[in-house]
Scaffold this motif. Sequence first.
Motif, mmCIF file in Angstrom:
data_model
loop_
_atom_site.group_PDB
_atom_site.id
_atom_site.type_symbol
_atom_site.label_atom_id
_atom_site.label_comp_id
_atom_site.label_asym_id
_atom_site.label_seq_id
_atom_site.Cartn_x
_atom_site.Cartn_y
_atom_site.Cartn_z
ATOM 1 N N PRO A 151 0.965 -1.123 0.096
ATOM 2 C CA PRO A 151 -0.072 -0.102 -0.008
ATOM 3 C C PRO A 151 0.661 1.220 0.105
ATOM 4 O O PRO A 151 0.477 2.199 -0.788
ATOM 5 N N GLY A 152 1.897 1.462 0.839
ATOM 6 C CA GLY A 152 2.621 2.408 0.827
ATOM 7 C C GLY A 152 3.543 2.575 -0.371
ATOM 8 O O GLY A 152 3.573 3.854 -0.981
ATOM 9 N N LEU A 153 3.986 1.700 -0.683
ATOM 10 C CA LEU A 153 4.834 1.812 -2.237
ATOM 11 C C LEU A 153 3.870 2.122 -3.319
ATOM 12 O O LEU A 153 4.116 2.992 -4.096
ATOM 13 N N LEU A 154 2.559 1.686 -3.436
ATOM 14 C CA LEU A 154 1.465 2.432 -4.354
ATOM 15 C C LEU A 154 1.259 3.768 -4.207
ATOM 16 O O LEU A 154 1.297 4.364 -5.346
ATOM 17 N N ILE A 155 1.192 4.228 -2.907
ATOM 18 C CA ILE A 155 0.670 5.673 -2.805
ATOM 19 C C ILE A 155 2.255 6.412 -3.308
ATOM 20 O O ILE A 155 1.879 7.660 -4.107
ATOM 21 N N ALA A 156 3.298 6.134 -2.957
ATOM 22 C CA ALA A 156 4.336 6.829 -3.278
ATOM 23 C C ALA A 156 4.626 6.702 -4.761
ATOM 24 O O ALA A 156 4.915 7.555 -5.423
ATOM 25 N N ALA A 157 4.374 5.423 -5.306
ATOM 26 C CA ALA A 157 4.424 5.295 -6.871
ATOM 27 C C ALA A 157 3.533 6.141 -7.644
ATOM 28 O O ALA A 157 3.925 6.643 -8.734
ATOM 29 N N ASP A 158 2.254 6.149 -6.980
ATOM 30 C CA ASP A 158 1.160 6.876 -7.820
ATOM 31 C C ASP A 158 1.666 8.418 -7.942
ATOM 32 O O ASP A 158 1.351 9.057 -8.923
ATOM 33 N N GLU A 159 2.172 9.028 -6.694
ATOM 34 C CA GLU A 159 2.385 10.303 -6.586
ATOM 35 C C GLU A 159 3.533 10.827 -7.457
ATOM 36 O O GLU A 159 3.558 11.837 -8.132
ATOM 37 N N LEU A 160 4.518 9.782 -7.669
ATOM 38 C CA LEU A 160 5.613 9.979 -8.560
ATOM 39 C C LEU A 160 5.195 10.245 -9.855
ATOM 40 O O LEU A 160 5.451 10.976 -10.790
ATOM 41 N N LEU A 161 4.237 9.296 -10.421
ATOM 42 C CA LEU A 161 3.555 9.208 -11.667
ATOM 43 C C LEU A 161 2.958 10.509 -12.089
ATOM 44 O O LEU A 161 2.641 10.664 -13.331
ATOM 45 N N GLU A 162 2.226 11.146 -11.075
ATOM 46 C CA GLU A 162 1.375 12.028 -11.294
ATOM 47 C C GLU A 162 2.485 13.328 -11.577
ATOM 48 O O GLU A 162 2.144 14.230 -12.310
ATOM 49 N N ARG A 163 3.671 13.508 -10.917
ATOM 50 C CA ARG A 163 4.501 14.511 -11.011
ATOM 51 C C ARG A 163 5.049 14.298 -12.373
ATOM 52 O O ARG A 163 5.619 15.262 -13.053
ATOM 53 N N GLN A 164 5.679 13.102 -12.780
ATOM 54 C CA GLN A 164 6.585 12.707 -13.721
ATOM 55 C C GLN A 164 6.045 11.698 -14.591
ATOM 56 O O GLN A 164 5.974 10.405 -14.166
ATOM 57 N N SER A 165 5.799 11.963 -15.826
ATOM 58 C CA SER A 165 4.905 10.718 -16.638
ATOM 59 C C SER A 165 5.992 9.812 -17.173
ATOM 60 O O SER A 165 5.603 8.738 -17.497
ATOM 61 N N ASP A 166 7.345 10.380 -17.026
ATOM 62 C CA ASP A 166 8.396 9.475 -17.866
ATOM 63 C C ASP A 166 9.691 9.550 -17.093
ATOM 64 O O ASP A 166 10.753 9.747 -16.997
ATOM 65 N N PRO A 167 9.472 8.812 -15.640
ATOM 66 C CA PRO A 167 10.736 9.054 -14.594
ATOM 67 C C PRO A 167 11.624 8.034 -14.974
ATOM 68 O O PRO A 167 11.765 7.026 -15.463
ATOM 69 N N SER A 168 12.899 8.451 -14.585
ATOM 70 C CA SER A 168 14.089 7.939 -15.009
ATOM 71 C C SER A 168 14.342 6.676 -13.627
ATOM 72 O O SER A 168 13.387 6.745 -12.827
ATOM 73 N N ASP A 169 15.143 5.729 -13.765
ATOM 74 C CA ASP A 169 15.234 4.779 -12.723
ATOM 75 C C ASP A 169 15.901 5.352 -11.443
ATOM 76 O O ASP A 169 15.244 4.955 -10.343
ATOM 77 N N GLN A 170 16.546 6.439 -11.535
ATOM 78 C CA GLN A 170 16.835 6.954 -10.351
ATOM 79 C C GLN A 170 15.697 8.003 -9.711
ATOM 80 O O GLN A 170 15.641 7.915 -8.432
ATOM 81 N N ASP A 171 14.792 8.553 -10.696
ATOM 82 C CA ASP A 171 13.650 9.240 -9.935
ATOM 83 C C ASP A 171 12.945 8.117 -9.386
ATOM 84 O O ASP A 171 12.199 8.507 -8.187
ATOM 85 N N ILE A 172 12.625 7.011 -9.947
ATOM 86 C CA ILE A 172 12.040 5.983 -9.073
ATOM 87 C C ILE A 172 12.433 5.548 -7.872
ATOM 88 O O ILE A 172 11.867 5.345 -6.892
ATOM 89 N N ARG A 173 13.829 5.424 -8.154
ATOM 90 C CA ARG A 173 14.539 4.840 -6.716
ATOM 91 C C ARG A 173 14.371 5.878 -5.492
ATOM 92 O O ARG A 173 14.036 5.662 -4.414
#
Length: 204
Positions: A151-173
């Motif tokens: 659940p926590g990973l989903l919330i964090a990842a969803d927020e990232l994808l809202e901010r950045q449509s094409d995140p780099s691996d570094q952005d994801i990490r």
Amino acid sequence: MRVNFTVNGRPQEADDVWEGESLLYVLRERMGLPGSKNACEQGECGSCTVRLDGVPVCSCLVAAGQVEGREVVTVEGLADFAKERSGHAGCASGACGTSLDAAKKWEARPSHDGLGPRAGQDSQTGEGIELSPIQQAFIDAGAVQCGFCTPGLLIAADELLERQSDPSDQDIREALSGNLCRCTGYEKILDAVRLAAARQGEAV
């Protein structure tokens, strides 16, 4: 004290909240939303992550009184939140995501699609609704093992994808650096975020 705030698009009220009570406790024990997990209670593991006014926070560190009049999204409301905001274009830079005003206009609603048991189920619980892109990607990429951290990973990842449509691996990490997983080697989790980002790009 009494705390009035919005959870997954619905006005909620918590009575007799004591001063030291956490948002995590209120969500799990008072509102019956167990998706946010209670693990370290020190803000170190990320399993209790929710969005507070759009920002990922460790709900174990947020005093319940701090959420008066504010917006909370838990994993149970993530699918509806993602669906609602898909109609809103973010800033050209991808840095602003959904505005607070836009977020306040959505409300999780029951499904009335006529598909047997799913029909009319309450999306407040996260049951019987279409998954968000990141939730579906976690399933498709095999990113879930015991599921406690999910659940926590989903919330964090969803927020990232809202901010950045094409995140780099570094952005994801970096975005997921506050979320610990004891089962995986994280690679499938990274694959899931990459997959969701790719599907998001194709949909544009």
